[in-house]
Design an enzyme around this catalytic site. Structure first.
Site, PDB file in Angstrom:
ATOM      1  N   ARG A 129      -5.837  19.169 -18.690  1.00  0.00           N
ATOM      2  CA  ARG A 129      -6.094  20.856 -18.319  1.00  0.00           C
ATOM      3  C   ARG A 129      -6.711  21.119 -17.834  1.00  0.00           C
ATOM      4  O   ARG A 129      -6.305  22.372 -16.987  1.00  0.00           O
ATOM      5  CB  ARG A 129      -6.819  21.144 -19.955  1.00  0.00           C
ATOM      6  N   CYS A 163     -12.199  23.866 -25.524  1.00  0.00           N
ATOM      7  CA  CYS A 163     -13.665  23.335 -25.397  1.00  0.00           C
ATOM      8  C   CYS A 163     -13.954  23.569 -26.346  1.00  0.00           C
ATOM      9  O   CYS A 163     -15.216  24.505 -26.558  1.00  0.00           O
ATOM     10  CB  CYS A 163     -13.936  22.283 -24.174  1.00  0.00           C
ATOM     11  N   ASP A 199     -20.662  22.746 -16.413  1.00  0.00           N
ATOM     12  CA  ASP A 199     -19.035  21.887 -15.796  1.00  0.00           C
ATOM     13  C   ASP A 199     -19.252  21.529 -15.653  1.00  0.00           C
ATOM     14  O   ASP A 199     -18.552  19.608 -15.721  1.00  0.00           O
ATOM     15  CB  ASP A 199     -18.184  22.997 -15.612  1.00  0.00           C
ATOM     16  N   LYS A 255      -9.765  26.126 -11.059  1.00  0.00           N
ATOM     17  CA  LYS A 255      -8.824  26.856 -12.664  1.00  0.00           C
ATOM     18  C   LYS A 255      -9.475  27.697 -13.142  1.00  0.00           C
ATOM     19  O   LYS A 255      -8.661  29.283 -13.553  1.00  0.00           O
ATOM     20  CB  LYS A 255      -8.959  25.131 -13.839  1.00  0.00           C
ATOM     21  N   ASN A 256     -10.651  27.878 -13.542  1.00  0.00           N
ATOM     22  CA  ASN A 256     -11.051  29.190 -13.831  1.00  0.00           C
ATOM     23  C   ASN A 256     -11.348  29.753 -13.014  1.00  0.00           C
ATOM     24  O   ASN A 256     -11.408  31.241 -13.470  1.00  0.00           O
ATOM     25  CB  ASN A 256     -12.987  28.912 -13.845  1.00  0.00           C
ATOM     26  N   ARG A 313     -18.403  29.507 -29.498  1.00  0.00           N
ATOM     27  CA  ARG A 313     -17.973  30.524 -28.389  1.00  0.00           C
ATOM     28  C   ARG A 313     -17.498  31.999 -29.117  1.00  0.00           C
ATOM     29  O   ARG A 313     -16.601  32.104 -28.804  1.00  0.00           O
ATOM     30  CB  ARG A 313     -16.204  29.161 -27.627  1.00  0.00           C
TER      31      ARG A 313
HETATM   32  C1  EPZ Z   1     -16.196  30.039 -18.857  1.00  0.00           C
HETATM   33  O1  EPZ Z   1     -16.110  30.050 -20.358  1.00  0.00           O
HETATM   34  C2  EPZ Z   1     -14.978  28.516 -18.125  1.00  0.00           C
HETATM   35  N1  EPZ Z   1     -13.898  28.398 -18.666  1.00  0.00           N
HETATM   36  C3  EPZ Z   1     -16.212  27.665 -18.942  1.00  0.00           C
HETATM   37  O2  EPZ Z   1     -15.647  26.408 -18.078  1.00  0.00           O
HETATM   38  C4  EPZ Z   1     -17.505  27.440 -18.242  1.00  0.00           C
HETATM   39  O3  EPZ Z   1     -18.288  25.934 -19.008  1.00  0.00           O
HETATM   40  C5  EPZ Z   1     -18.162  29.065 -18.551  1.00  0.00           C
HETATM   41  O4  EPZ Z   1     -17.455  30.213 -18.019  1.00  0.00           O
HETATM   42  C6  EPZ Z   1     -19.454  28.814 -18.012  1.00  0.00           C
HETATM   43  O5  EPZ Z   1     -19.668  28.835 -17.263  1.00  0.00           O
HETATM   44  C7  EPZ Z   1     -12.787  29.391 -18.222  1.00  0.00           C
HETATM   45  O6  EPZ Z   1     -13.220  30.092 -16.999  1.00  0.00           O
HETATM   46  C8  EPZ Z   1     -11.646  29.025 -18.480  1.00  0.00           C
HETATM   47  P1  EPZ Z   1     -19.168  32.385 -20.471  1.00  0.00           P
HETATM   48  P2  EPZ Z   1     -16.819  31.554 -20.543  1.00  0.00           P
HETATM   49  O7  EPZ Z   1     -18.318  33.683 -21.627  1.00  0.00           O
HETATM   50  O8  EPZ Z   1     -16.014  32.303 -20.391  1.00  0.00           O
HETATM   51  C9  EPZ Z   1     -21.723  32.703 -24.638  1.00  0.00           C
HETATM   52  C10 EPZ Z   1     -14.195  24.495 -18.050  1.00  0.00           C
HETATM   53  O9  EPZ Z   1     -15.078  23.224 -18.601  1.00  0.00           O
HETATM   54  N2  EPZ Z   1     -20.789  33.559 -25.359  1.00  0.00           N
HETATM   55  O10 EPZ Z   1     -19.921  32.316 -19.774  1.00  0.00           O
HETATM   56  O11 EPZ Z   1     -16.088  31.018 -21.685  1.00  0.00           O
HETATM   57  C11 EPZ Z   1     -20.443  31.008 -25.130  1.00  0.00           C
HETATM   58  O12 EPZ Z   1     -20.706  31.101 -26.438  1.00  0.00           O
HETATM   59  C12 EPZ Z   1     -15.311  26.077 -19.391  1.00  0.00           C
HETATM   60  O13 EPZ Z   1     -13.345  24.327 -17.728  1.00  0.00           O
HETATM   61  C13 EPZ Z   1     -20.978  34.586 -25.719  1.00  0.00           C
HETATM   62  O14 EPZ Z   1     -22.255  34.656 -26.873  1.00  0.00           O
HETATM   63  O15 EPZ Z   1     -18.325  30.889 -20.991  1.00  0.00           O
HETATM   64  C14 EPZ Z   1     -21.952  30.212 -24.551  1.00  0.00           C
HETATM   65  O16 EPZ Z   1     -22.517  29.552 -24.783  1.00  0.00           O
HETATM   66  C15 EPZ Z   1     -15.307  24.875 -19.944  1.00  0.00           C
HETATM   67  N3  EPZ Z   1     -20.758  35.946 -26.713  1.00  0.00           N
HETATM   68  C16 EPZ Z   1     -21.926  30.794 -23.224  1.00  0.00           C
HETATM   69  O17 EPZ Z   1     -21.900  32.465 -23.673  1.00  0.00           O
HETATM   70  C17 EPZ Z   1     -19.636  36.583 -25.276  1.00  0.00           C
HETATM   71  O18 EPZ Z   1     -19.074  37.487 -25.158  1.00  0.00           O
HETATM   72  C18 EPZ Z   1     -21.236  30.732 -22.365  1.00  0.00           C
HETATM   73  O19 EPZ Z   1     -20.643  31.645 -21.957  1.00  0.00           O
HETATM   74  C19 EPZ Z   1     -19.044  35.595 -24.308  1.00  0.00           C
HETATM   75  C20 EPZ Z   1     -20.199  34.089 -24.227  1.00  0.00           C
END
Ligand code: EPZ
Length: 431
Positions: free
Chosen positions: A398, A117, A305, A22-23, A122
């Site tokens: 989802r 989620c 995840d 999915k991701n 986020r």
């Molecule tokens: C992606 O989310 C995935 N979603 C998530 O999977 C996954 O948990 C995550 O990557 C980490 O591997 C999709 O790909 C659609 P991040 P993303 O940006 O991109 C903080 C699932 O179950 N952050 O790596 O949102 C953020 O708040 C989902 O499939 C900032 O502070 O993850 C988080 O605490 C859940 N500022 C951490 O970094 C930013 O600009 C990781 O976020 C971006 C992120």
């Protein structure tokens, strides 16, 4: 309202085929906007988030035909709008990939502030930082992120923190920028590499995806391609944990074992047998498992995840385990649901869970609070005594294709129920 009902106790035995990731599929779909030629994408998982994004890209004016359950042909030469803000888009985190691709191609984009989620804050500050460094003006207006630029020019971008979404989004925007973009402190997940490979198959010039530094030489334009999405590392890990939780024996097929190394290592450490093949792993849950320590990290560390699924596995393992969530600031909300099933789990300070193994969990009525927690509660029900009802299963739908069907094929007792009559029928059938 649809719910799952699960009857625990049956070991899951047999083979399961893993769907596309999915991701990876979500940004790959968004990347199709970057060319006016036709892009064919195969091995898409038939899950809600993917179908919502396909509809959103069609709503922008793209011509999309589904040539199979897992294949779409997309032609974005007639896109008429750069604004994506419908009901569904608001609820999905990955809608922000439309920002990167629309900005990259049309130098303008308006997308609803992303949902997704509820795992704590986020933020998207790193996405905005990257867009601004490439030369875009970015603002928030009436619940939408609005980005625009005369032109995008390659820059040296050092992310303040590792972010999967920001790494991919800036890669999308920089592919057609003038000059070279160097990105450091980037995410290295398998889906980052998959998106880069797909963009390169369209004529992009991206090097270093999967390492700490990604170099992108901007190109004039991109051409069409035919691309197949990688297998889903997290769906695979979920079924690996299902074998551990139910003391079963599952051959998880259509996987890239390298992507599963952190999960394989942990399951082996707690006492499962894990055999790796070219494109499959076999997990055997051998009786009582041992507790351990887990800390979620960016790839190649233990994936966040998989944190709920592993915590469920440890809930009936011997001794005391600790699970540290270092990526999200509120990803243990499901602990209360597990406690209703008899788990002994204490969450300290929001990101550390101390799990005392109990003999067995007991079926209960629980809520899926997010995608992976929902899947983990189904695993808990499969390993528990008695019946478990999981509510809010739209979260699970989802990200998991045919989840109940795949579990049933492995011998699991699970069904979708709408009302008490369905519940009575299931209980009668499985008594
Ligand atoms: C992606 O989310 C995935 N979603 C998530 O999977 C996954 O948990 C995550 O990557 C980490 O591997 C999709 O790909 C659609 P991040 P993303 O940006 O991109 C903080 C699932 O179950 N952050 O790596 O949102 C953020 O708040 C989902 O499939 C900032 O502070 O993850 C988080 O605490 C859940 N500022 C951490 O970094 C930013 O600009 C990781 O976020 C971006 C992120």
């Amino acid at each position: 309202m649809e719910r799952y009902i699960v009857k625990g106790g049956a070991p899951l035995v047999g083979e399961v085929g893993i769907s596309g990731a999915k991701n990876a599929a979500l940004p790959i779909l968004a990347a199709s906007i970057l060319t006016d030629e036709t892009v064919t994408i195969d091995n898409l998982p038939d899950v809600r988030d993917v179908n919502v994004l396909i509809d959103a890209i069609a709503e922008l004016g793209a011509n999309i035909t589904r040539t199979g359950r897992h294949t779409v042909k997309i032609n974005c030469s007639n896109i008429t709008s750069i604004c994506a803000d419908n009901e569904y888009i608001k609820r999905m985190r990955a809608s922000y990939y439309l920002l990167g691709s629309l900005l990259g191609k049309y130098k303008r984009a308006e997308v609803s502030i992303p949902g997704g989620c509820n795992l704590g804050t986020r933020a998207i500050d790193q996405h905005i930082k990257g867009f601004k460094l490439l030369g875009a003006k970015v603002g928030i207006d009436y619940g939408k992120i609005i980005a625009g630029a005369e032109e995008l020019v390659g820059r040296h971008i050092f992310f303040d923190m590792v972010s999967v979404g920001a790494t991919i989004n800036i890669m999308l925007a920089a592919t057609l920028a003038k000059g070279t973009t160097i990105m450091e402190n980037v995410a290295k997940e398998p889906h980052i590499v998959d998106v880069a490979n797909m963009l390169n198959s369209m004529g992009a010039n991206i090097k270093g995806a999967g390492t700490d530094v990604i170099r992108i030489k901007g190109v004039e334009k991109l051409h069409g391609t035919e691309y197949s999405v990688i297998p889903d590392q997290i769906e695979a890990g979920t079924f690996m944990c299902a074998a551990a939780v139910t003391k079963g024996d599952i051959l998880v097929k259509n996987v890239i074992p390298k992507h599963l190394e952190a999960i394989t290592a942990k399951l082996y450490e707690i006492g499962c047998s894990v055999e790796e093949y070219d494109d499959a792993v076999r997990v055997i849950g051998l009786g009582k498992l041992n507790g351990t320590q887990i800390k979620t990290l960016v790839y190649p560390g233990f994936p966040t995840d998989m944190q709920p699924q592993m915590t469920v596995t440890l809930a009936t393992a011997k001794g005391t385990s600790t699970v540290i969530e270092s990526i999200f600031d509120n990803r243990f909300k499901y602990a209360d649901e597990l406690t209703r099933m008899g788990a002994n789990i204490k969450v300290e300070g929001g990101n550390i869970a101390v799990v005392e193994g109990v003999e067995t969990l007991k079926g209960a009525e629980v809520n899926a609070l997010d995608l992976r927690a929902g899947a983990a509660l189904v695993l808990a029900g499969l390993g528990a005594d008695g019946y478990t009802i999981v509510d809010d299963i739209h979260y699970i739908q989802r990200g998991y294709e045919d989840f109940p069907q795949k579990l049933t094929k492995l011998g699991g007792n699970i069904a979708v129920v709408q009302n008490d009559r369905d519940i009575k029928k299931f209980k009668f059938k499985t008594a």
